[in-house]
Design a protein around this motif. Structure first.
Motif, short mmCIF file in Angstrom:
data_model
loop_
_atom_site.label_atom_id
_atom_site.label_comp_id
_atom_site.label_asym_id
_atom_site.label_seq_id
_atom_site.Cartn_x
_atom_site.Cartn_y
_atom_site.Cartn_z
N PHE A 72 59.82 41.39 30.54
CA PHE A 72 61.28 41.53 30.50
C PHE A 72 61.77 42.59 31.49
N ILE A 73 61.05 43.70 31.56
CA ILE A 73 61.43 44.76 32.51
C ILE A 73 61.39 44.21 33.93
N PHE A 74 60.32 43.49 34.26
CA PHE A 74 60.18 42.93 35.61
C PHE A 74 61.32 41.97 35.92
N ILE A 75 61.66 41.12 34.98
CA ILE A 75 62.69 40.09 35.23
C ILE A 75 64.09 40.67 35.18
N LEU A 76 64.38 41.52 34.19
CA LEU A 76 65.76 41.91 33.91
C LEU A 76 66.23 43.23 34.52
N SER A 77 65.31 44.11 34.90
CA SER A 77 65.74 45.45 35.33
C SER A 77 66.80 45.46 36.43
N PRO A 78 66.70 44.62 37.46
CA PRO A 78 67.76 44.68 38.48
C PRO A 78 69.14 44.27 37.94
N LEU A 126 48.53 48.74 44.97
CA LEU A 126 47.27 49.46 45.15
C LEU A 126 46.86 50.23 43.89
N VAL A 127 47.81 50.87 43.25
CA VAL A 127 47.48 51.59 42.01
C VAL A 127 47.11 50.60 40.90
N THR A 128 47.76 49.45 40.87
CA THR A 128 47.38 48.41 39.91
C THR A 128 45.94 47.97 40.17
N GLY A 138 51.88 45.00 25.65
CA GLY A 138 52.66 45.34 26.84
C GLY A 138 53.19 44.16 27.60
N LEU A 139 52.61 42.99 27.40
CA LEU A 139 52.98 41.81 28.20
C LEU A 139 54.46 41.45 28.07
N GLU A 197 65.69 47.64 41.20
CA GLU A 197 64.63 47.06 42.05
C GLU A 197 63.39 47.96 42.07
N TYR A 198 63.58 49.26 42.08
CA TYR A 198 62.46 50.20 42.03
C TYR A 198 61.68 50.01 40.72
N ILE A 199 62.43 49.88 39.62
CA ILE A 199 61.80 49.68 38.31
C ILE A 199 61.02 48.37 38.32
N ARG A 200 61.61 47.32 38.88
CA ARG A 200 60.91 46.03 38.95
C ARG A 200 59.60 46.18 39.71
N ILE A 201 59.64 46.83 40.84
CA ILE A 201 58.44 46.99 41.67
C ILE A 201 57.38 47.79 40.92
N PHE A 202 57.78 48.87 40.26
CA PHE A 202 56.82 49.72 39.56
C PHE A 202 56.38 49.18 38.20
N SER A 203 57.07 48.17 37.69
CA SER A 203 56.72 47.65 36.36
C SER A 203 55.29 47.11 36.33
N ILE A 204 54.83 46.53 37.41
CA ILE A 204 53.47 46.00 37.47
C ILE A 204 52.47 47.16 37.37
N MET A 205 52.70 48.20 38.13
CA MET A 205 51.83 49.37 38.11
C MET A 205 51.84 50.04 36.73
#
Length: 191
Positions: free
Chosen positions: A72-78, A159-161, A66-67, A94-102
């Protein structure tokens, strides 16, 4: 529903689309991995084998698999969402970037938490879900108080993370205890 009530239908639409883009594929993959893991864990448990090795191997595999995509999702989604969906949908990136960690933490932990059922510790699943609910309520409370959807999303994700990390540690402890009990039983039998 809460996003719609508190922050309006536009924010709810952005959230819904981000959930479909990121959440649905992840759910599909984790449910498939979970099915295979549960079957293998059950089989090894039935045979009296040390399931801790399988648990850690599966954890490391999910962590490393998953790493790369989640990075890539975190960096490129916006930057990818706007050309794909149009300027009006740019907040979805930006929503996808924020939720990518969770979602990354869920990708790793969700298949493993099925161990609670397999070793007959279902009461832990209730605790896990309560922790997630408290996390979401806390995020919404703070975001509602500050009137900021981004605060809600960031807190929700973080928090969910954090809860997923706690879930992993608890499940690992349960597997480790089961493994130690098996070793003690074998040593007692041998002696």
């Amino acid at each position: 529903m809460l996003i719609n009530k508190v922050f309006g239908s536009t924010s709810a639409g952005y959230f819904s689309l981000s959930e479909k883009v990121l959440g649905s594929p992840i759910w599909f993959v984790t449910s498939s991995v979970s099915d295979v893991f549960k079957q293998e864990f059950s089989e090894q448990n039935r045979r009296g084998k040390d399931c801790k090795i399988l648990f850690l191997k599966t954890f490391k595999t999910l962590l490393f698999i998953g790493l790369i995509p989640f990075t890539f999702i975190f960096i490129l989604s916006p930057y990818v969402i706007t050309p794909l969906l149009g300027e009006v949908w740019s907040p979805v990136g930006e929503y996808i970037r924020i939720f990518s960690i969770m979602y990354y933490s869920s990708f790793v932990v969700n298949p493993l938490k099925s161990v609670a059922y397999l070793i007959k510790k279902q009461q832990y699943m209730i605790v896990f879900e309560l922790l997630k609910l408290i996390s979401i309520i806390s995020a919404f409370s703070m975001g509602f108080y500050l009137k900021d959807i981004k605060i809600v999303l960031i807190l929700w994700s973080l928090l969910v993370t954090f809860v997923n990390i706690i879930i992993f540690l608890i499940i690992y402890r349960l597997v480790k205890e089961m493994s130690n009990e098996r070793k003690n039983q074998k040593n007692t039998t041998i002696n």
